[in-house]
Design an enzyme around this catalytic site. Structure first.
Site, PDB file in Angstrom:
ATOM      1  N   PHE A  16      15.090  12.757  30.360  1.00  0.00           N
ATOM      2  CA  PHE A  16      14.108  12.438  31.401  1.00  0.00           C
ATOM      3  C   PHE A  16      13.102  11.390  30.936  1.00  0.00           C
ATOM      4  CE2 PHE A  16      15.727  16.637  32.587  1.00  0.00           C
ATOM      5  CZ  PHE A  16      16.084  16.402  33.910  1.00  0.00           C
ATOM      6  N   THR A  42      21.173  10.408  39.762  1.00  0.00           N
ATOM      7  CA  THR A  42      20.951  11.139  38.517  1.00  0.00           C
ATOM      8  C   THR A  42      21.329  12.608  38.666  1.00  0.00           C
ATOM      9  OG1 THR A  42      18.672  11.243  39.289  1.00  0.00           O
ATOM     10  CG2 THR A  42      19.139   9.698  37.519  1.00  0.00           C
ATOM     11  N   CYS A  72      10.147  11.091  33.730  1.00  0.00           N
ATOM     12  CA  CYS A  72      10.546  11.507  35.079  1.00  0.00           C
ATOM     13  C   CYS A  72       9.530  12.458  35.702  1.00  0.00           C
ATOM     14  CB  CYS A  72      11.915  12.184  35.014  1.00  0.00           C
ATOM     15  SG  CYS A  72      12.524  12.672  36.621  1.00  0.00           S
TER      16      CYS A  72
HETATM   17 MN1  MNH Z   1      13.775  10.771  37.432  1.00  0.00          MN
HETATM   18  C1  MNH Z   1      11.756   8.405  35.975  1.00  0.00           C
HETATM   19  C2  MNH Z   1      15.851  10.658  34.689  1.00  0.00           C
HETATM   20  C3  MNH Z   1      15.714  13.217  38.829  1.00  0.00           C
HETATM   21  C4  MNH Z   1      11.877  10.656  40.279  1.00  0.00           C
HETATM   22  N1  MNH Z   1      13.802   9.715  35.674  1.00  0.00           N
HETATM   23  C5  MNH Z   1      12.860   8.806  35.238  1.00  0.00           C
HETATM   24  C6  MNH Z   1      13.211   8.331  33.924  1.00  0.00           C
HETATM   25  C7  MNH Z   1      14.375   8.962  33.576  1.00  0.00           C
HETATM   26  C8  MNH Z   1      14.740   9.832  34.661  1.00  0.00           C
HETATM   27  C9  MNH Z   1      15.145   8.774  32.265  1.00  0.00           C
HETATM   28  C10 MNH Z   1      12.446   7.300  33.098  1.00  0.00           C
HETATM   29  C11 MNH Z   1      12.929   5.904  33.452  1.00  0.00           C
HETATM   30  C12 MNH Z   1      12.354   4.803  32.600  1.00  0.00           C
HETATM   31  O1  MNH Z   1      11.801   5.052  31.525  1.00  0.00           O
HETATM   32  O2  MNH Z   1      12.480   3.637  33.018  1.00  0.00           O
HETATM   33  N2  MNH Z   1      15.503  11.720  36.865  1.00  0.00           N
HETATM   34  C13 MNH Z   1      16.167  11.551  35.693  1.00  0.00           C
HETATM   35  C14 MNH Z   1      17.290  12.470  35.669  1.00  0.00           C
HETATM   36  C15 MNH Z   1      17.247  13.197  36.833  1.00  0.00           C
HETATM   37  C16 MNH Z   1      16.113  12.720  37.588  1.00  0.00           C
HETATM   38  C17 MNH Z   1      18.300  12.553  34.529  1.00  0.00           C
HETATM   39  C18 MNH Z   1      18.139  14.301  37.343  1.00  0.00           C
HETATM   40  C19 MNH Z   1      18.979  14.980  36.622  1.00  0.00           C
HETATM   41  N3  MNH Z   1      13.802  11.751  39.244  1.00  0.00           N
HETATM   42  C20 MNH Z   1      14.641  12.769  39.590  1.00  0.00           C
HETATM   43  C21 MNH Z   1      14.264  13.282  40.883  1.00  0.00           C
HETATM   44  C22 MNH Z   1      13.175  12.537  41.311  1.00  0.00           C
HETATM   45  C23 MNH Z   1      12.890  11.589  40.268  1.00  0.00           C
HETATM   46  C24 MNH Z   1      14.956  14.415  41.619  1.00  0.00           C
HETATM   47  C25 MNH Z   1      12.344  12.639  42.567  1.00  0.00           C
HETATM   48  C26 MNH Z   1      12.192  13.711  43.287  1.00  0.00           C
HETATM   49  N4  MNH Z   1      12.135   9.709  38.013  1.00  0.00           N
HETATM   50  C27 MNH Z   1      11.517   9.814  39.253  1.00  0.00           C
HETATM   51  C28 MNH Z   1      10.377   8.906  39.305  1.00  0.00           C
HETATM   52  C29 MNH Z   1      10.335   8.248  38.054  1.00  0.00           C
HETATM   53  C30 MNH Z   1      11.462   8.787  37.268  1.00  0.00           C
HETATM   54  C31 MNH Z   1       9.442   8.720  40.489  1.00  0.00           C
HETATM   55  C32 MNH Z   1       9.333   7.211  37.589  1.00  0.00           C
HETATM   56  C33 MNH Z   1       8.105   7.908  37.034  1.00  0.00           C
HETATM   57  C34 MNH Z   1       7.019   6.926  36.603  1.00  0.00           C
HETATM   58  O3  MNH Z   1       7.350   5.898  35.998  1.00  0.00           O
HETATM   59  O4  MNH Z   1       5.868   7.211  36.874  1.00  0.00           O
END
Ligand code: MNH
Length: 458
Positions: free
Chosen positions: A395, A268, A402
């Protein structure tokens, strides 16, 4: 009274599966949105999927009393590695709430600022590499952004150095991660009988999973044998106790979450860095304005923590880039009970609703007739804050949004500011136009750049 959800013509046995491009289904989903509108129903090998494209439809599902996070096939497959980790845990699994409660504070803006020095350490490796390559080397930015993102995560969350920049091919862990994610996604498109026959592929899948679990276990064992006082996420997971129950996280769940951060946070972020690079190269006027801001604020020095929120134009560029290219381009929701969407479409409890964030971010009702254009100005001067609720959702949504947003935002701010401060970037092929590559996330396909060290650094 309800009406049927629009659906393309149906072929016996296949249903609508032939509608989806096998390499980049996102483009097919977008075409379907143009043809059928805000909501489309598909039958994919016997699985019913309802795709939501328009803002109104998505907005209606942003209601945790009626809907909750859903689990499309590819996400269910990711559970083969990370089980009840935060990203893939089913809502009823108790370790989700426990890990969420224990970890949420550590992902806040202020604790993430404490990681800036470690982020700079890894960012510096990227800058040095490009500097030493010189202006004639053809650089695959997505490849190097993947290295920087993976190394940053491993270093900041568990103080482990992957050292991706010191090897020609990515480390074994990164290769296994890439292969695993690709296969999770491929599996979601294969009939079960075909899957069962692919023994070589299945063996590779299992050995990739074993390799990643082994590394996670090694890191946990090493930390237990050599305790540190560092406030990284691994120490937090090992030592934190729930204030309500006094419970700690089981070791398997700690492993699951370590690997979850690597999965959820590297493609991502690296995709977002790549798309932003592309949009900046396509819009030299925006690049000039951004360079001016960075030079003025940084004064030729490395970015400092108190400058992170003093780069409004960079913030607008990032918001606009992830609007047009939401790297997590799809997520799922499901209705908690049978209900009606948009006043006329019946959906059932447990149906898979695919939120097409890519199209949601192009709804002309929200963004206007120039929705397809890259125009950071639309995110400036309070306009971002004045957007309709849930219009900009790179996000995700609600309690399953996220957790790494502040982490990613800081990392990407640092890397973009540092690159633009130090290099003049250009396309290797000035005629390059955007093509998408898709696995669980999207990124640009075939983007190549030159990076020339600036001589006029201010
Ligand atoms: Mn991230 C969930 C987008 C960076 C850890 N992230 C999500 C979701 C999106 C998303 C959209 C929801 C998914 C869903 O509904 O099924 N995340 C991003 C984007 C970036 C990103 C566009 C960067 C740009 N994410 C990161 C980073 C980390 C991370 C860096 C860790 C350090 N994300 C997560 C975690 C979840 C998540 C953990 C799940 C959270 C949960 O369900 O409790």
């Amino acid at each position: 009274t309800t009406v049927p959800i629009p659906q393309p013509p149906w072929i016996p046995l296949i249903g609508n599966a032939h509608e989806l491009d096998s390499e980049v289904p996102q483009t097919s989903f977008n075409l379907l949105a143009h043809t059928y509108g805000d909501i489309v129903q598909l039958d994919l090998l016997g699985r019913k999927v309802i795709v939501l494209n328009g803002y109104d439809m998505v907005h209606e599902t942003c209601d945790e009393k009626r809907f909750q996070k859903g689990f499309a096939m590819s996400l269910q497959n990711v559970r083969n590695l990370v089980g009840d980790g935060l990203f893939t845990a089913y809502p009823e699994e108790p370790n989700w709430a426990l890990a969420h409660r224990l970890l949420l504070p550590a992902f806040g803006t202020m604790p993430i600022r404490g990681m800036l020095d470690d982020m700079k350490d890894v960012c510096e490796q990227l800058l040095l590499k490009w500097e030493r390559f010189g202006p004639t080397q053809s650089i695959d930015p997505t490849d190097d952004f993947t290295r920087v993102a993976l190394d940053t995560l491993a270093f900041c969350t568990m103080s482990h150095r992957l050292n991706s920049f010191y090897f020609e091919s990515p480390p074994a862990f990164a290769q296994s991660m890439g292969a695993f994610l690709k296969e999770c996604y491929m599996r979601s498109k294969r009939p079960r009988v075909v899957q069962a026959l692919m023994s070589g592929t299945n063996q590779k899948y299992v050995s990739d999973i074993d390799l990643m679990n082994a590394l996670a276990q090694e890191i946990v064992d090493d930390r237990k044998a050599n305790p540190t006082t560092k406030k990284d996420l691994l120490n937090l997971m090992l030592n934190a106790r729930d204030p309500v129950t006094g419970q700690g996280l089981p070791e398997e769940n700690i492993r699951n979450n370590m690997l979850t951060f690597m999965i959820a946070g590297h493609e991502t972020s690296s995709g977002m860095l790549s798309f932003t690079t592309y949009y900046l190269l396509k819009h030299p006027d925006v690049m000039r304005k951004l360079r001016e801001e960075i030079d003025t604020v940084l004064q030729g020095n490395p970015l400092e923590a108190d400058q992170l929120d003093k780069l409004p134009y960079l913030t607008a560029v990032m918001r606009e880039s992830i609007r047009l290219a939401p790297t997590a381009s799809m997520r799922s929701m499901r209705p908690l009970e049978d209900t009606v969407l948009g006043g006329k479409y019946a959906v059932n409890k447990g149906d898979v609703l695919l939120v097409n964030t890519y199209m949601q971010h192009r709804d002309i009702g929200v963004w206007g007739n120039d929705a397809e254009e890259f125009r950071p100005e639309r995110m400036l001067d309070g306009k971002f804050e004045a957007l309709p609720p849930h219009a900009w959702q790179p996000f995700g949504f609600g309690m399953r949004a996220c957790i790494g947003r502040a982490f990613a935002w800081q990392e990407i701010t640092l890397i973009l500011a540092s690159i633009i401060q130090r290099f003049d970037l250009s396309f290797v092929d000035p005629g390059y136009t955007l093509r998408l590559h898709q696995s669980l996330t999207i990124k640009p396909e075939g983007l190549r750049i030159h990076a020339r060290l600036r001589t006029d650094i201010k």
